[in-house]
Design an enzyme around this catalytic site. Sequence first.
Site, PDB file in Angstrom:
ATOM      1  N   GLY A   8     -14.801  -1.263  45.179  1.00 40.49           N
ATOM      2  CA  GLY A   8     -16.197  -1.120  44.738  1.00 40.49           C
ATOM      3  C   GLY A   8     -16.387  -1.657  43.338  1.00 40.49           C
ATOM      4  N   TYR A 142     -25.063  11.875  52.556  1.00 38.58           N
ATOM      5  CA  TYR A 142     -24.272  11.554  51.365  1.00 38.58           C
ATOM      6  C   TYR A 142     -23.501  12.785  50.891  1.00 38.58           C
ATOM      7  CZ  TYR A 142     -23.419   9.938  46.546  1.00 38.58           C
ATOM      8  OH  TYR A 142     -22.850   9.574  45.351  1.00 38.58           O
TER       9      TYR A 142
END
Length: 319
Positions: A8, A142
Amino acid sequence: MRKILVTGATGQIGSELTMALRERYGNDNVIAAGHKRKPSKKLLNSGPFRVIDCTDMTTIEKVVREFKVDTIYHLAAILSAVAESKPQLAWNVNINGLYNALEVAREYGCVVFVPSSIGVFGPNTLKNNTPQDTIQRPNTMYGITKVTGELLCDYYYEKFGVDTRGVRYPGIISYETLPGGGTTDYAVEIFYEAIKYRRYICYLRADTYLDMMYMPDAIKAAIDIMEVDSNRLIHRNAFNVTAMSFSPKDIANEIKKYIPDFVIDYNVDPTRQAIADSWPNKMDDSAAREEWGWKPRYDLAAMTKDMLEKLSEKLKVRI
Ligand code: AKB
Protein backbone atom coordinates in the site's frame (compact mmCIF):
# COMPACT_ATOMS: atom_id res chain seq x y z
CA MET A 1 19.92 -3.08 9.14
CA ARG A 2 16.24 -3.88 8.59
CA LYS A 3 14.90 -4.90 5.17
CA ILE A 4 11.44 -3.43 5.01
CA LEU A 5 8.51 -4.06 2.68
CA VAL A 6 5.69 -1.50 2.60
CA THR A 7 2.46 -2.72 0.97
CA GLY A 8 0.00 0.00 0.00
CA ALA A 9 3.00 2.26 -0.53
CA THR A 10 1.18 4.39 -3.11
CA GLY A 11 -1.60 5.27 -0.64
CA GLN A 12 -1.98 8.30 1.62
CA ILE A 13 0.06 6.96 4.56
CA GLY A 14 2.21 4.53 2.56
CA SER A 15 3.67 7.14 0.22
CA GLU A 16 5.01 9.30 3.07
CA LEU A 17 5.88 6.44 5.42
CA THR A 18 8.01 4.82 2.70
CA MET A 19 10.01 8.03 2.24
CA ALA A 20 10.47 8.42 6.01
CA LEU A 21 11.61 4.80 6.33
CA ARG A 22 14.03 5.24 3.41
CA GLU A 23 15.55 8.24 5.09
CA ARG A 24 15.95 6.31 8.34
CA TYR A 25 17.03 2.87 7.11
CA GLY A 26 18.50 3.60 3.66
CA ASN A 27 16.78 3.78 0.26
CA ASP A 28 17.69 0.27 -0.86
CA ASN A 29 16.45 -1.26 2.39
CA VAL A 30 12.85 -0.16 1.93
CA ILE A 31 10.83 -1.82 -0.83
CA ALA A 32 7.68 0.03 -1.83
CA ALA A 33 4.83 -2.07 -3.18
CA GLY A 34 1.64 -0.86 -4.80
CA HIS A 35 -1.14 -2.38 -6.86
CA LYS A 36 -3.70 -0.12 -8.58
CA ARG A 37 -2.50 3.45 -7.87
CA LYS A 38 0.40 4.73 -9.97
CA PRO A 39 3.52 5.34 -7.87
CA SER A 40 4.88 8.89 -7.77
CA LYS A 41 8.23 9.69 -9.41
CA LYS A 42 9.63 10.34 -5.93
CA LEU A 43 8.70 6.84 -4.79
CA LEU A 44 9.97 5.19 -7.99
CA ASN A 45 13.24 7.08 -8.15
CA SER A 46 14.27 6.80 -4.52
CA GLY A 47 14.33 3.03 -4.10
CA PRO A 48 12.96 -0.36 -5.18
CA PHE A 49 9.31 -0.61 -6.26
CA ARG A 50 7.33 -3.80 -6.95
CA VAL A 51 3.71 -4.55 -7.82
CA ILE A 52 1.99 -6.66 -5.15
CA ASP A 53 -1.63 -7.80 -5.15
CA CYS A 54 -2.00 -8.72 -1.48
CA THR A 55 -4.96 -11.00 -2.26
CA ASP A 56 -2.44 -13.22 -4.08
CA MET A 57 0.00 -14.55 -1.47
CA THR A 58 2.62 -15.53 -4.05
CA THR A 59 3.14 -11.88 -5.04
CA ILE A 60 4.02 -10.97 -1.43
CA GLU A 61 6.21 -14.03 -0.95
CA LYS A 62 8.17 -13.35 -4.15
CA VAL A 63 9.22 -9.89 -2.96
CA VAL A 64 10.00 -11.05 0.60
CA ARG A 65 12.30 -13.74 -0.84
CA GLU A 66 13.89 -11.49 -3.44
CA PHE A 67 14.90 -8.83 -0.91
CA LYS A 68 15.23 -11.03 2.22
CA VAL A 69 12.61 -8.85 3.92
CA ASP A 70 12.44 -9.04 7.75
CA THR A 71 9.85 -6.31 8.42
CA ILE A 72 6.48 -5.75 6.73
CA TYR A 73 4.38 -2.60 7.02
CA HIS A 74 1.10 -3.95 5.68
CA LEU A 75 -0.85 -0.86 4.71
CA ALA A 76 -2.83 -2.14 1.72
CA ALA A 77 -6.52 -1.77 2.62
CA ILE A 78 -9.90 -0.53 1.44
CA LEU A 79 -11.16 2.45 3.51
CA SER A 80 -14.55 2.88 5.17
CA ALA A 81 -16.72 4.64 2.56
CA VAL A 82 -15.56 2.44 -0.33
CA ALA A 83 -15.93 -0.62 1.91
CA GLU A 84 -19.63 0.24 2.40
CA SER A 85 -20.20 0.39 -1.36
CA LYS A 86 -18.01 -2.66 -2.13
CA PRO A 87 -18.19 -4.89 0.97
CA GLN A 88 -17.03 -8.05 -0.82
CA LEU A 89 -13.94 -6.30 -2.16
CA ALA A 90 -13.26 -4.86 1.31
CA TRP A 91 -13.45 -8.30 2.89
CA ASN A 92 -11.14 -9.77 0.25
CA VAL A 93 -8.47 -7.07 0.47
CA ASN A 94 -8.67 -6.30 4.20
CA ILE A 95 -9.04 -9.87 5.46
CA ASN A 96 -7.53 -12.17 2.85
CA GLY A 97 -4.80 -9.65 2.09
CA LEU A 98 -3.89 -9.42 5.77
CA TYR A 99 -4.04 -13.19 6.19
CA ASN A 100 -1.62 -13.57 3.27
CA ALA A 101 0.79 -10.99 4.72
CA LEU A 102 0.70 -12.72 8.13
CA GLU A 103 1.25 -16.14 6.59
CA VAL A 104 4.30 -14.88 4.68
CA ALA A 105 5.53 -13.21 7.90
CA ARG A 106 5.12 -16.50 9.77
CA GLU A 107 6.98 -18.44 7.09
CA TYR A 108 9.86 -15.95 6.74
CA GLY A 109 10.10 -14.69 10.34
CA CYS A 110 9.08 -11.08 9.66
CA VAL A 111 7.93 -8.45 12.16
CA VAL A 112 4.62 -6.92 10.99
CA PHE A 113 2.98 -3.51 11.44
CA VAL A 114 -0.76 -3.46 10.69
CA PRO A 115 -2.78 -0.25 11.02
CA SER A 116 -6.16 -0.59 12.63
CA SER A 117 -8.65 2.27 12.89
CA ILE A 118 -11.22 4.18 14.94
CA GLY A 119 -13.58 2.18 12.70
CA VAL A 120 -13.28 -0.80 15.07
CA PHE A 121 -15.74 0.88 17.42
CA GLY A 122 -19.48 0.93 16.91
CA PRO A 123 -22.62 2.77 17.93
CA ASN A 124 -22.77 1.20 21.40
CA THR A 125 -19.17 2.08 22.36
CA LEU A 126 -18.57 4.97 24.76
CA LYS A 127 -18.06 8.01 22.48
CA ASN A 128 -15.97 10.26 24.73
CA ASN A 129 -12.63 9.09 26.10
CA THR A 130 -13.26 5.78 24.38
CA PRO A 131 -11.20 3.30 26.41
CA GLN A 132 -8.42 1.15 25.01
CA ASP A 133 -10.29 -2.03 25.99
CA THR A 134 -14.01 -1.69 25.43
CA ILE A 135 -17.03 -2.85 23.40
CA GLN A 136 -16.17 -3.39 19.71
CA ARG A 137 -19.35 -4.05 17.75
CA PRO A 138 -18.90 -2.00 14.53
CA ASN A 139 -21.78 -1.96 12.04
CA THR A 140 -19.68 -1.22 8.94
CA MET A 141 -17.80 -3.69 6.75
CA TYR A 142 -14.64 -1.64 7.26
CA GLY A 143 -14.99 -1.89 11.03
CA ILE A 144 -15.72 -5.59 10.89
CA THR A 145 -12.58 -6.22 8.82
CA LYS A 146 -10.48 -4.06 11.14
CA VAL A 147 -11.67 -5.80 14.34
CA THR A 148 -11.02 -9.15 12.67
CA GLY A 149 -7.58 -7.88 11.68
CA GLU A 150 -6.74 -6.92 15.25
CA LEU A 151 -7.79 -10.38 16.45
CA LEU A 152 -5.89 -12.11 13.66
CA CYS A 153 -2.72 -10.21 14.54
CA ASP A 154 -3.14 -11.15 18.23
CA TYR A 155 -3.62 -14.77 17.15
CA TYR A 156 -0.48 -14.86 15.01
CA TYR A 157 1.50 -13.46 17.93
CA GLU A 158 0.07 -15.86 20.52
CA LYS A 159 -0.01 -18.97 18.34
CA PHE A 160 3.02 -18.58 16.08
CA GLY A 161 5.15 -15.96 17.82
CA VAL A 162 4.95 -13.52 14.89
CA ASP A 163 5.93 -10.09 16.26
CA THR A 164 2.82 -8.15 15.20
CA ARG A 165 2.24 -4.52 16.21
CA GLY A 166 -0.29 -1.83 15.35
CA VAL A 167 -2.23 1.29 16.19
CA ARG A 168 -5.84 2.41 15.73
CA TYR A 169 -5.40 5.39 13.44
CA PRO A 170 -7.90 8.24 13.43
CA GLY A 171 -8.44 10.35 10.29
CA ILE A 172 -5.07 11.31 8.83
CA ILE A 173 -4.46 14.78 7.40
CA SER A 174 -1.71 15.33 4.84
CA TYR A 175 -0.78 17.42 1.81
CA GLU A 176 1.33 14.93 -0.16
CA THR A 177 -1.02 12.17 -1.34
CA LEU A 178 -4.82 12.33 -1.23
CA PRO A 179 -6.67 9.76 0.86
CA GLY A 180 -9.09 7.57 -1.06
CA GLY A 181 -12.53 6.48 0.04
CA GLY A 182 -12.50 7.24 3.76
CA THR A 183 -15.08 8.94 5.96
CA THR A 184 -12.53 11.36 7.42
CA ASP A 185 -11.31 12.53 3.97
CA TYR A 186 -13.23 15.81 4.36
CA ALA A 187 -10.51 17.03 6.72
CA VAL A 188 -8.03 16.92 3.81
CA GLU A 189 -10.40 18.06 1.04
CA ILE A 190 -11.35 21.17 3.02
CA PHE A 191 -7.78 22.51 2.74
CA TYR A 192 -7.60 22.01 -1.05
CA GLU A 193 -10.98 23.68 -1.59
CA ALA A 194 -10.29 26.51 0.88
CA ILE A 195 -7.03 27.38 -0.88
CA LYS A 196 -8.37 26.99 -4.42
CA TYR A 197 -11.98 28.25 -4.12
CA ARG A 198 -12.47 29.77 -0.61
CA ARG A 199 -15.48 27.47 -0.25
CA TYR A 200 -16.07 23.87 0.78
CA ILE A 201 -19.25 21.77 0.78
CA CYS A 202 -18.90 19.26 3.58
CA TYR A 203 -20.55 15.83 3.48
CA LEU A 204 -20.63 15.56 7.30
CA ARG A 205 -22.75 17.60 9.71
CA ALA A 206 -21.15 20.69 11.29
CA ASP A 207 -21.08 19.13 14.77
CA THR A 208 -19.57 15.73 13.89
CA TYR A 209 -16.60 15.23 16.19
CA LEU A 210 -13.90 12.72 15.16
CA ASP A 211 -10.32 11.95 16.17
CA MET A 212 -7.69 13.21 13.72
CA MET A 213 -3.91 13.28 13.33
CA TYR A 214 -1.40 15.14 11.14
CA MET A 215 0.77 12.92 8.93
CA PRO A 216 4.12 13.57 10.68
CA ASP A 217 2.60 12.19 13.89
CA ALA A 218 1.07 9.20 12.06
CA ILE A 219 4.50 8.33 10.66
CA LYS A 220 6.17 8.80 14.01
CA ALA A 221 3.64 6.42 15.59
CA ALA A 222 4.33 3.73 12.97
CA ILE A 223 8.10 3.99 13.41
CA ASP A 224 8.15 4.35 17.20
CA ILE A 225 5.95 1.34 17.90
CA MET A 226 8.12 -0.83 15.64
CA GLU A 227 11.32 0.27 17.37
CA VAL A 228 10.22 -0.14 20.98
CA ASP A 229 11.35 -3.18 22.96
CA SER A 230 8.71 -5.88 22.39
CA ASN A 231 8.60 -6.67 26.14
CA ARG A 232 7.08 -3.25 26.87
CA LEU A 233 3.99 -3.95 24.76
CA ILE A 234 0.87 -5.24 26.48
CA HIS A 235 -1.64 -4.12 23.85
CA ARG A 236 0.38 -5.12 20.82
CA ASN A 237 -1.90 -4.67 17.89
CA ALA A 238 -4.49 -2.08 18.51
CA PHE A 239 -3.29 0.95 20.42
CA ASN A 240 -5.70 3.89 20.48
CA VAL A 241 -3.72 6.88 19.19
CA THR A 242 -5.06 10.37 18.65
CA ALA A 243 -3.71 13.89 18.34
CA MET A 244 -6.82 16.08 18.18
CA SER A 245 -10.60 15.88 18.00
CA PHE A 246 -12.58 18.42 16.00
CA SER A 247 -15.77 18.92 14.01
CA PRO A 248 -16.14 20.40 10.48
CA LYS A 249 -17.24 23.66 12.11
CA ASP A 250 -14.10 23.78 14.30
CA ILE A 251 -11.67 23.20 11.43
CA ALA A 252 -13.50 25.73 9.24
CA ASN A 253 -13.13 28.33 12.01
CA GLU A 254 -9.42 27.55 12.29
CA ILE A 255 -8.95 27.94 8.50
CA LYS A 256 -10.84 31.26 8.61
CA LYS A 257 -8.07 32.68 10.81
CA TYR A 258 -5.86 32.54 7.69
CA ILE A 259 -8.52 32.83 4.94
CA PRO A 260 -11.18 35.15 6.43
CA ASP A 261 -13.55 34.89 3.43
CA PHE A 262 -13.59 31.07 3.54
CA VAL A 263 -17.13 29.66 3.65
CA ILE A 264 -18.22 26.14 4.61
CA ASP A 265 -21.58 24.72 3.52
CA TYR A 266 -23.10 21.36 4.26
CA ASN A 267 -24.66 18.70 2.04
CA VAL A 268 -24.77 15.64 4.26
CA ASP A 269 -24.07 12.25 2.70
CA PRO A 270 -26.18 9.79 4.75
CA THR A 271 -23.76 6.86 4.28
CA ARG A 272 -20.65 8.69 5.49
CA GLN A 273 -22.59 10.51 8.21
CA ALA A 274 -23.87 7.17 9.56
CA ILE A 275 -20.30 5.80 9.58
CA ALA A 276 -18.98 8.88 11.38
CA ASP A 277 -21.85 8.77 13.89
CA SER A 278 -20.89 5.20 14.79
CA TRP A 279 -17.28 6.20 15.61
CA PRO A 280 -15.88 7.80 18.78
CA ASN A 281 -15.71 11.56 19.28
CA LYS A 282 -12.41 11.20 21.09
CA MET A 283 -10.38 8.18 22.12
CA ASP A 284 -8.36 7.68 25.29
CA ASP A 285 -4.82 6.89 24.11
CA SER A 286 -3.15 6.58 27.53
CA ALA A 287 -2.12 2.94 26.94
CA ALA A 288 0.01 4.03 23.95
CA ARG A 289 1.49 6.88 25.98
CA GLU A 290 2.39 4.54 28.86
CA GLU A 291 3.58 1.48 26.94
CA TRP A 292 5.71 3.07 24.20
CA GLY A 293 5.83 6.80 24.86
CA TRP A 294 3.29 8.01 22.28
CA LYS A 295 3.09 11.80 22.22
CA PRO A 296 1.75 13.72 19.21
CA ARG A 297 3.33 17.01 18.19
CA TYR A 298 0.51 18.65 16.23
CA ASP A 299 -2.81 19.93 17.56
CA LEU A 300 -5.53 21.55 15.41
CA ALA A 301 -3.88 24.99 15.39
CA ALA A 302 -0.36 23.74 14.56
CA MET A 303 -1.63 21.31 11.92
CA THR A 304 -3.81 23.93 10.19
CA LYS A 305 -0.96 26.45 10.02
CA ASP A 306 1.44 23.89 8.54
CA MET A 307 -1.12 22.42 6.11
CA LEU A 308 -2.02 25.83 4.70
CA GLU A 309 1.64 26.79 4.32
CA LYS A 310 2.68 23.52 2.63
CA LEU A 311 -0.40 23.07 0.48
CA SER A 312 -0.52 26.65 -0.83
CA GLU A 313 3.13 26.20 -1.81
CA LYS A 314 2.33 22.90 -3.54
CA LEU A 315 -0.75 24.32 -5.35
CA LYS A 316 1.13 27.55 -6.11
CA VAL A 317 -1.73 29.64 -4.72
CA ARG A 318 -1.09 32.52 -2.33
CA ILE A 319 -3.49 32.71 0.58
C1 AKB B 1 -11.51 6.20 7.02
O1 AKB B 1 -12.11 7.28 7.14
O2 AKB B 1 -12.00 5.19 6.53
C2 AKB B 1 -10.09 6.12 7.56
C3 AKB B 1 -10.09 5.64 8.97
C4 AKB B 1 -10.46 6.55 10.06
O3 AKB B 1 -9.76 4.52 9.21
N1 AKB B 1 -9.45 7.39 7.45
